[in-house]
Design an enzyme around this catalytic site. Structure first.
Site, mmCIF file in Angstrom:
data_model
loop_
_atom_site.group_PDB
_atom_site.id
_atom_site.type_symbol
_atom_site.label_atom_id
_atom_site.label_comp_id
_atom_site.label_asym_id
_atom_site.label_seq_id
_atom_site.Cartn_x
_atom_site.Cartn_y
_atom_site.Cartn_z
ATOM 1 N N HIS A 24 2.657 -20.168 0.468
ATOM 2 C CA HIS A 24 3.477 -19.856 1.645
ATOM 3 C C HIS A 24 2.766 -20.171 2.946
ATOM 4 O O HIS A 24 3.370 -20.651 3.909
ATOM 5 C CB HIS A 24 3.905 -18.384 1.595
ATOM 6 C CG HIS A 24 2.778 -17.412 1.431
ATOM 7 N ND1 HIS A 24 2.703 -16.214 2.080
ATOM 8 C CD2 HIS A 24 1.633 -17.462 0.685
ATOM 9 C CE1 HIS A 24 1.598 -15.576 1.730
ATOM 10 N NE2 HIS A 24 0.940 -16.308 0.884
ATOM 11 N N ARG A 25 1.449 -19.911 2.999
ATOM 12 C CA ARG A 25 0.746 -20.131 4.283
ATOM 13 C C ARG A 25 0.507 -21.601 4.564
ATOM 14 O O ARG A 25 0.346 -21.989 5.723
ATOM 15 C CB ARG A 25 -0.553 -19.309 4.340
ATOM 16 C CG ARG A 25 -0.304 -17.834 4.231
ATOM 17 C CD ARG A 25 -1.376 -16.941 4.773
ATOM 18 N NE ARG A 25 -1.104 -15.576 4.345
ATOM 19 C CZ ARG A 25 -0.148 -14.786 4.855
ATOM 20 N NH1 ARG A 25 0.607 -15.215 5.858
ATOM 21 N NH2 ARG A 25 0.055 -13.565 4.382
ATOM 22 N N ASN B 25 2.526 -14.160 -8.294
ATOM 23 C CA ASN B 25 1.223 -14.545 -7.724
ATOM 24 C C ASN B 25 0.865 -13.597 -6.581
ATOM 25 O O ASN B 25 0.355 -14.017 -5.538
ATOM 26 C CB ASN B 25 1.246 -15.998 -7.248
ATOM 27 C CG ASN B 25 -0.160 -16.505 -6.915
ATOM 28 O OD1 ASN B 25 -1.155 -15.856 -7.266
ATOM 29 N ND2 ASN B 25 -0.252 -17.626 -6.233
ATOM 30 N N LYS C 291 7.342 -15.868 -0.818
ATOM 31 C CA LYS C 291 6.297 -14.916 -1.247
ATOM 32 C C LYS C 291 6.146 -13.777 -0.235
ATOM 33 O O LYS C 291 5.986 -12.622 -0.616
ATOM 34 C CB LYS C 291 4.970 -15.657 -1.427
ATOM 35 C CG LYS C 291 3.862 -14.788 -1.999
ATOM 36 C CD LYS C 291 2.610 -15.613 -2.294
ATOM 37 C CE LYS C 291 1.605 -14.848 -3.135
ATOM 38 N NZ LYS C 291 0.874 -13.814 -2.419
ATOM 39 N N ARG D 247 0.835 -1.209 0.000
ATOM 40 C CA ARG D 247 0.000 0.000 0.000
ATOM 41 C C ARG D 247 0.866 1.254 0.000
ATOM 42 O O ARG D 247 0.660 2.190 -0.768
ATOM 43 C CB ARG D 247 -0.910 0.025 1.240
ATOM 44 C CG ARG D 247 -2.154 -0.831 1.075
ATOM 45 C CD ARG D 247 -2.865 -1.007 2.416
ATOM 46 N NE ARG D 247 -4.113 -1.717 2.251
ATOM 47 C CZ ARG D 247 -4.224 -3.017 2.022
ATOM 48 N NH1 ARG D 247 -3.125 -3.756 1.896
ATOM 49 N NH2 ARG D 247 -5.409 -3.596 1.899
ATOM 50 N N ASP E 258 -6.521 -14.841 6.352
ATOM 51 C CA ASP E 258 -5.147 -15.331 6.158
ATOM 52 C C ASP E 258 -4.664 -16.155 7.346
ATOM 53 O O ASP E 258 -3.641 -16.846 7.243
ATOM 54 C CB ASP E 258 -4.169 -14.161 5.930
ATOM 55 C CG ASP E 258 -4.233 -13.626 4.507
ATOM 56 O OD1 ASP E 258 -5.027 -14.150 3.699
ATOM 57 O OD2 ASP E 258 -3.487 -12.679 4.196
ATOM 58 N N LYS F 263 -7.297 -18.007 -3.387
ATOM 59 C CA LYS F 263 -6.031 -17.358 -3.020
ATOM 60 C C LYS F 263 -4.880 -18.167 -3.642
ATOM 61 O O LYS F 263 -5.033 -18.676 -4.745
ATOM 62 C CB LYS F 263 -5.962 -17.205 -1.523
ATOM 63 C CG LYS F 263 -7.157 -16.355 -1.047
ATOM 64 C CD LYS F 263 -6.940 -15.490 0.124
ATOM 65 C CE LYS F 263 -8.185 -14.644 0.350
ATOM 66 N NZ LYS F 263 -8.110 -13.787 1.486
ATOM 67 N N GLU F 264 -3.741 -18.283 -2.976
ATOM 68 C CA GLU F 264 -2.578 -18.930 -3.588
ATOM 69 C C GLU F 264 -2.906 -20.346 -4.066
ATOM 70 O O GLU F 264 -2.323 -20.866 -5.001
ATOM 71 C CB GLU F 264 -1.412 -18.954 -2.606
ATOM 72 C CG GLU F 264 -0.671 -17.622 -2.486
ATOM 73 C CD GLU F 264 -1.394 -16.585 -1.661
ATOM 74 O OE1 GLU F 264 -2.631 -16.667 -1.493
ATOM 75 O OE2 GLU F 264 -0.722 -15.655 -1.181
ATOM 76 N N ASP G 60 6.543 -10.768 -3.079
ATOM 77 C CA ASP G 60 5.372 -9.906 -3.313
ATOM 78 C C ASP G 60 5.719 -8.411 -3.322
ATOM 79 O O ASP G 60 5.125 -7.635 -4.078
ATOM 80 C CB ASP G 60 4.291 -10.153 -2.248
ATOM 81 C CG ASP G 60 3.424 -11.362 -2.593
ATOM 82 O OD1 ASP G 60 3.833 -12.171 -3.452
ATOM 83 O OD2 ASP G 60 2.337 -11.501 -1.999
ATOM 84 N N SER H 225 -12.980 -10.564 -3.214
ATOM 85 C CA SER H 225 -11.753 -10.015 -2.630
ATOM 86 C C SER H 225 -11.969 -8.537 -2.296
ATOM 87 O O SER H 225 -12.652 -7.825 -3.047
ATOM 88 C CB SER H 225 -10.599 -10.146 -3.624
ATOM 89 O OG SER H 225 -9.466 -9.439 -3.165
ATOM 90 N N SER H 226 -11.351 -8.100 -1.208
ATOM 91 C CA SER H 226 -11.402 -6.671 -0.865
ATOM 92 C C SER H 226 -10.343 -5.882 -1.633
ATOM 93 O O SER H 226 -10.348 -4.655 -1.624
ATOM 94 C CB SER H 226 -11.161 -6.499 0.637
ATOM 95 O OG SER H 226 -9.820 -6.866 0.955
ATOM 96 N N GLN H 227 -9.423 -6.599 -2.271
ATOM 97 C CA GLN H 227 -8.280 -5.916 -2.902
ATOM 98 C C GLN H 227 -8.701 -5.031 -4.081
ATOM 99 O O GLN H 227 -8.037 -4.048 -4.387
ATOM 100 C CB GLN H 227 -7.246 -6.949 -3.362
ATOM 101 C CG GLN H 227 -6.599 -7.689 -2.197
ATOM 102 C CD GLN H 227 -5.704 -8.832 -2.640
ATOM 103 O OE1 GLN H 227 -5.626 -9.154 -3.822
ATOM 104 N NE2 GLN H 227 -5.037 -9.471 -1.691
HETATM 105 O O1 LIG Z 1 -5.420 -6.091 0.909
HETATM 106 C C1 LIG Z 1 -4.580 -6.887 1.347
HETATM 107 O O2 LIG Z 1 -3.442 -6.531 1.678
HETATM 108 C C2 LIG Z 1 -4.957 -8.305 1.495
HETATM 109 C C3 LIG Z 1 -6.280 -8.678 1.500
HETATM 110 C C4 LIG Z 1 -6.716 -10.062 1.722
HETATM 111 O O3 LIG Z 1 -7.228 -10.546 0.497
HETATM 112 P P1 LIG Z 1 -8.819 -10.625 0.152
HETATM 113 O O4 LIG Z 1 -9.361 -9.262 0.237
HETATM 114 O O5 LIG Z 1 -8.783 -11.167 -1.233
HETATM 115 O O6 LIG Z 1 -9.436 -11.550 1.167
HETATM 116 C C5 LIG Z 1 -5.581 -10.973 2.189
HETATM 117 O O7 LIG Z 1 -5.918 -12.309 2.003
HETATM 118 C C6 LIG Z 1 -4.285 -10.691 1.461
HETATM 119 O O8 LIG Z 1 -3.253 -11.504 1.932
HETATM 120 C C7 LIG Z 1 -3.866 -9.266 1.660
HETATM 121 C C1 LIG Z 2 -3.787 -14.117 -0.043
HETATM 122 C C2 LIG Z 2 -2.541 -13.694 0.084
HETATM 123 O O1 LIG Z 2 -1.869 -12.903 -0.779
HETATM 124 P P1 LIG Z 2 -2.279 -12.099 -2.083
HETATM 125 O O2 LIG Z 2 -3.773 -12.135 -2.233
HETATM 126 O O3 LIG Z 2 -1.749 -10.726 -1.865
HETATM 127 O O4 LIG Z 2 -1.592 -12.800 -3.213
HETATM 128 C C3 LIG Z 2 -1.745 -14.057 1.293
HETATM 129 O O5 LIG Z 2 -0.655 -13.479 1.484
HETATM 130 O O6 LIG Z 2 -2.169 -14.917 2.062
#
Ligand SMILES: O=C(O)C1=C[C@@H](OP(=O)(O)O)[C@@H](O)[C@H](O)C1
Ligand SMILES: C=C(OP(=O)(O)O)C(=O)O
Length: 427
Positions: free
Chosen positions: A384-385, A95, A410, A29, A313, A340-341, A51, A171-173
């Site tokens: 990784h997790r 990834n 990662k 961020r 996570d 996710k991964e 990452d 996803s919130s991303q």
């Molecule tokens: O915004 C972020 O930094 C993240 C949001 C989460 O993803 P989701 O929003 O897809 O759940 C989390 O799993 C990821 O490791 C990091």
């Molecule tokens: C979901 C993860 O990562 P990202 O979505 O950023 O790839 C994580 O780090 O567990």
């Protein structure tokens, strides 16, 4: 790194303290916001991992001056004042979900053609909701293939929309990326979430980092954000240690009956994943919330029924604590962990079963029964997790190996060394 690593069980409760590396989420961020800012930003406490390298490199390709000094956990960014200097770029995001989602939103304010891609798994991780949000806002944004996943192509001559709607159910991303880009757009923007929003604490984190760099955001209604086109101002900014990474060390205290302190985190940390400590407390652990550290004290554990949507996570960590509790544990509301991964519901259940633990898969999570892990090699699916959480089983039972331990690069390249240091008291 070797093909697998065998985890040595501990013979007594683990007591010690540790400071995990910087937060992935905060590092990425801060990098994006610093790139958009007026002036210079110096980040300290940053994470050096795949990452964050991917994010820093991509910003460099977009013409932003990013000087990494990972040996000193520091990065200096010369902000381009809301402009994207490069008119064309092909960005490799491996990834890294944060990188590809944040950068896709960032590219919308550029002037040119940008393509974003990643590895095989990234090409299975949905990005269509973000692409659709940008397309509806007037940007020529498309998924190159037919599966709603990367590669993504953005053709743009700037963003000129005053409302953007985005789905937050997967996803919130997507929303975080749009929010962070918005202060650099041509006018104030209202960003509205349509439907459910998963992983809400990451949005609060996004808003807090944005405000630290001068952004002005209001949330007049839940999940509706009004972002002023103020731009950002560069500054010195220190990154917290990674709270998701901290979950493994808190779990060590929980399953060994020890006492582990994680330095640099506290109740009001920007990362929602400190809430994992509350889950351990619900299972029976003690906790001390200090001003600049959190201590978990292992006590006899009981199974719990828990909604982990906001701290997803750490669901794998909890799943690897659960076998050592009395009674079953049910983890709910983490269906987003399937994209996710790896499919983190199926993978966790499969690997618990491989270790002889009775576990059931549900659409939204899993049930885990108490048991004693049997000797086996855990598959990690380039996640990784999976590697970091299943190492916990090996601390309790002999003969547990973790395949492909290098996949922790990662977010935590030195995880196994740090775990060893904490568990064996080696300095
Ligand atoms: O915004 C972020 O930094 C993240 C949001 C989460 O993803 P989701 O929003 O897809 O759940 C989390 O799993 C990821 O490791 C990091
Ligand atoms: C979901 C993860 O990562 P990202 O979505 O950023 O790839 C994580 O780090 O567990």
């Amino acid at each position: 790194m070797s093909d697998s690593i065998e985890i040595q069980p501990v013979s007594s409760p683990v007591c010690g303290s540790i400071r995990p590396p910087g937060s992935k989420s905060l590092t990425n961020r801060a990098l994006m916001i610093a790139a958009l800012a007026d002036g210079t930003t110096t980040l300290t406490g940053v994470l050096d991992s795949v990452d964050t390298q991917v994010m820093a490199n991509a910003l460099g390709q977009l013409g932003i001056l990013v000087e990494t000094d990972f040996a000193n956990q520091s990065i200096t960014v010369q902000g381009a004042g809301g402009k994207i200097p490069a008119a064309k770029a092909d960005l490799w995001c491996e990834n890294s979900g944060t990188s590809i989602r944040f950068l896709t939103a960032l590219c919308a304010i550029g002037n040119g053609t940008y393509r974003l891609d990643g590895n095989e798994r990234m090409r299975e991780r949905p990005i269509a909701p973000l692409v659709a949000a940008l397309a509806n806002a007037g940007i020529e944004a498309t998924c190159e293939l037919t599966n709603d996943c990367p590669p993504v192509v953005i053709k743009t001559n700037g963003l000129n929309a005053d409302v953007i709607e985005v789905s937050g159910a997967i996803s919130s991303q997507y929303l975080s990326g749009l929010l962070m880009m918005a202060p650099a757009a041509q006018c104030d923007i209202t960003i509205r979430v349509v439907g459910e929003l998963v992983s809400r604490p990451y949005i609060d984190m996004t808003l807090e980092v944005m405000r630290s760099f001068g952004a002005v955001i209001e949330e007049p209604e839940p999940n509706q954000f009004r972002v002023k086109a103020t731009g950002y101002t560069g500054r010195e900014y220190d990154i917290e240690p990674d709270a998701s990474a901290a979950s493994y060390f808190f779990a060590v205290a929980a399953i060994t009956g020890g006492e582990v302190t994680v330095e640099g985190l506290h109740r009001n940390a920007l990362q929602g994943d400190v809430g994992f400590v509350d889950a351990l407390v619900e299972m029976g652990c003690g906790a001390k919330w200090n001003t600049n550290s959190i201590t978990v004290i292992g006590k006899p554990l009981k199974g719990i029924d828990i909604d982990m949507n906001t701290i997803s996570d750490t669901a794998q960590t909890l799943a690897c604590v659960a076998p050592f509790a009395e009674g079953t544990t049910r983890i709910r509301n983490v269906a987003h962990n399937r994209v996710k991964e790896t499919d983190r519901i199926q993978a966790v259940v499969d690997e618990l079963q491989r270790a002889g633990i009775n576990a059931e898969e549900h659409e939204d999570g899993m049930t885990i029964h108490p048991g004693s892990p049997q000797s086996t090699t855990i598959h990690t699916y380039d996640d990784h997790r999976m590697a970091m959480s299943f190492a916990l089983l090996g601390l309790k039972s002999p003969g547990i190996s973790i395949a492909d331990p290098g996949c922790t690069s990662k977010t935590y390249p030195h995880y196994f060394e740090d775990l060893e240091r904490l568990c064996r008291g080696v300095q």
